[in-house]
Design an enzyme around this catalytic site. Structure first.
Site, short mmCIF file in Angstrom:
data_model
loop_
_atom_site.label_atom_id
_atom_site.label_comp_id
_atom_site.label_asym_id
_atom_site.label_seq_id
_atom_site.Cartn_x
_atom_site.Cartn_y
_atom_site.Cartn_z
N LEU A 87 11.81 -58.63 91.40
CA LEU A 87 13.14 -58.14 91.02
C LEU A 87 13.93 -57.75 92.25
O LEU A 87 13.37 -57.20 93.22
CB LEU A 87 13.01 -56.91 90.10
N GLY A 132 7.65 -59.10 90.34
CA GLY A 132 8.30 -60.03 89.41
C GLY A 132 8.03 -61.49 89.75
O GLY A 132 8.06 -62.36 88.87
N ASN A 154 2.48 -55.28 92.54
CA ASN A 154 2.36 -54.18 93.51
C ASN A 154 3.27 -53.00 93.17
O ASN A 154 3.54 -52.16 94.02
CB ASN A 154 2.69 -54.71 94.91
N GLU A 155 3.75 -52.94 91.92
CA GLU A 155 4.75 -51.94 91.55
C GLU A 155 4.37 -50.52 91.94
O GLU A 155 5.22 -49.75 92.42
CB GLU A 155 5.03 -51.98 90.03
N1 CO8 Z 1 14.85 -57.11 96.45
C1 CO8 Z 1 15.92 -57.07 97.27
N2 CO8 Z 1 15.88 -57.42 98.57
C2 CO8 Z 1 14.70 -57.83 99.07
C3 CO8 Z 1 13.53 -57.88 98.28
C4 CO8 Z 1 13.64 -57.51 96.90
N3 CO8 Z 1 12.60 -57.55 96.05
N4 CO8 Z 1 12.51 -58.31 99.06
C5 CO8 Z 1 13.02 -58.52 100.27
N5 CO8 Z 1 14.34 -58.23 100.30
C6 CO8 Z 1 15.28 -58.36 101.41
C7 CO8 Z 1 14.87 -57.55 102.65
O1 CO8 Z 1 15.30 -56.21 102.55
C8 CO8 Z 1 15.58 -58.32 103.74
O2 CO8 Z 1 16.94 -57.97 103.66
P1 CO8 Z 1 17.91 -57.98 104.97
O3 CO8 Z 1 17.90 -59.42 105.44
O4 CO8 Z 1 19.22 -57.53 104.46
O5 CO8 Z 1 17.27 -57.03 105.96
C9 CO8 Z 1 15.45 -59.78 103.28
O6 CO8 Z 1 15.25 -59.73 101.86
C10 CO8 Z 1 14.28 -60.54 103.90
O7 CO8 Z 1 13.09 -59.79 103.68
P2 CO8 Z 1 11.88 -59.78 104.73
O8 CO8 Z 1 12.39 -59.71 106.12
O9 CO8 Z 1 10.93 -58.72 104.29
O10 CO8 Z 1 11.27 -61.25 104.49
P3 CO8 Z 1 9.80 -61.76 104.82
O11 CO8 Z 1 9.87 -63.24 104.65
O12 CO8 Z 1 9.29 -61.23 106.10
O13 CO8 Z 1 8.86 -61.14 103.68
C11 CO8 Z 1 8.32 -60.59 101.39
C12 CO8 Z 1 9.00 -61.60 102.37
C13 CO8 Z 1 6.81 -60.60 101.63
C14 CO8 Z 1 8.62 -61.08 99.99
C15 CO8 Z 1 8.89 -59.18 101.65
O14 CO8 Z 1 10.30 -59.26 101.72
C16 CO8 Z 1 8.52 -58.18 100.59
O15 CO8 Z 1 7.40 -57.73 100.56
N6 CO8 Z 1 9.50 -57.83 99.74
C17 CO8 Z 1 9.33 -56.81 98.73
C18 CO8 Z 1 8.63 -57.39 97.55
C19 CO8 Z 1 8.45 -56.35 96.48
O16 CO8 Z 1 7.75 -55.37 96.66
N7 CO8 Z 1 9.08 -56.57 95.34
C20 CO8 Z 1 8.98 -55.68 94.23
C21 CO8 Z 1 10.23 -55.69 93.40
S1 CO8 Z 1 10.02 -54.74 91.93
C22 CO8 Z 1 9.55 -55.85 90.71
O17 CO8 Z 1 9.63 -57.03 90.88
C23 CO8 Z 1 9.05 -55.34 89.40
C24 CO8 Z 1 9.66 -54.11 88.94
C25 CO8 Z 1 8.97 -53.63 87.69
C26 CO8 Z 1 9.79 -52.71 86.82
C27 CO8 Z 1 10.07 -51.35 87.30
C28 CO8 Z 1 10.76 -50.50 86.27
C29 CO8 Z 1 10.64 -49.05 86.53
#
Ligand code: CO8
Length: 282
Positions: A87, A132, A154-155
């Protein structure tokens, strides 16, 4: 509807593939005319995070495939590093209530359509697939993943809680015990570990090989009457879908209340800062 019209309007013939592109190009759809399989490529750089616009478009693509009696769908990413980062955290950080409700509703709809798709579905996981992103992959019927990436729910690491239907989807993929261990610790599995626990079905050395393994999976249904296949899938997955269907509105409100809590907001702020710092440290 608008997307379905756009898809049809912009289709072009390239070799034996029909390429479709939706109005906003967040997803690319190409259909192989020889076998009828659709490859849906997520294309929201940099990390295919799922926001309202993406999810709305994804729902429209799934509706369109269903209407066209698709023979099978391969879900993959245009990035060579990330399948989907889950998400879009910005949809949850300082949420505007009306937008958040529409966003969560589109997430529910996307899961219902993907998890319950009448046609066979396979995920080619060609990059990291947290939260997500893992839900999307698990909602398909089969998963083929490239090496050196991670996948999982990993929430808890973000201080948020995976909704019951995320949990059910994992529980229907790996054992209840492994689901509990993975979810409470917010574990991200490396490719080999994911295979071992059954979270993915096959490993591929590159995307081309993964796509051909995905086609081999879809070919397994060549001689199976689609109606028998679809009913069987409904019997297996329908009860979980109905469970969400009857609680949808309530869940939207409860999730908004949870996300809006100051502690949750602090956690998300911290997590966003961590992502930024990680990038700056590269
Ligand atoms: N949402 C928004 N922005 C994001 C997200 C995300 N999920 N993930 C990464 N970004 C952004 C970063 O902040 C960065 O932004 P900017 O360029 O402006 O600095 C850009 O995307 C690139 O990110 P990275 O430099 O980290 O890219 P990498 O290629 O090095 O890494 C990863 C990619 C491994 C995917 C890494 O970005 C990461 O770990 N992201 C977070 C993933 C995560 O933890 N997602 C969880 C989302 S929550 C969800 O899906 C379920 C919610 C359940 C419900 C909750 C209800 C209460």
């Amino acid at each position: 509807m608008a997307l379905a019209r756009n898809i049809l309007r912009t289709r072009t013939l390239v070799g034996s593939f029909r390429h479709y592109s939706s109005g906003t190009k967040l997803l690319d759809v190409s259909v192989n005319d020889e076998n009828g399989f659709a490859t849906v490529t997520m294309n929201r750089p940099p990390v295919n995070s799922l926001n309202l616009e993406f999810l709305t478009e994804f729902c429209n693509v799934l509706t369109d495939l269903d209407r066209n009696k698709s023979r099978g769908m391969i879900l993959t990413s245009s990035s060579n590093k990330v399948f989907s980062a889950g998400l879009d955290i910005l949809e949850m950080y300082k949420p505007q209530p009306e937008r958040f409700k529409a966003f969560w509703n589109s997430l529910q709809e996307a899961w219902i359509k993907l998890y319950g798709a009448s046609f066979p579905t396979v995920a080619v996981i060609n990059g990291h697939s947290p939260a997500g992103g893992c839900l999307l992959a698990m909602s398909c019927e089969y998963r083929i993943m490239l090496n050196k990436f991670t996948i999982g729910l990993n929430e808890t690491q973000l201080g948020i809680v995976a909704p019951p239907w995320f949990i059910k989807t994992m529980q229907n993929t790996i054992s209840k015990r492994d689901t509990e261990l993975a979810l409470t610790t917010g574990r991200l599995f490396k490719t080999e570990e994911a295979l071992k626990v059954g979270l993915i079905d096959e490993i591929a050395s590159d995307k081309a090989q993964a796509l051909s393994q995905a086609e081999a999976f879809l070919n397994r249904f060549e001689m199976i009457p689609p109606i028998a296949r679809a009913y069987t899938k409904t019997y297996l997955r329908g009860a979980d879908i109905q469970e969400l269907q009857k609680n949808r509105e309530k869940e939207v409100g409860a999730t908004l209340s949870l996300v809006a809590q100051p502690k949750v907001q602090q956690g998300l702020e911290f997590y966003l800062a961590m992502l930024k710092n990680k990038k700056e440290a590269k």
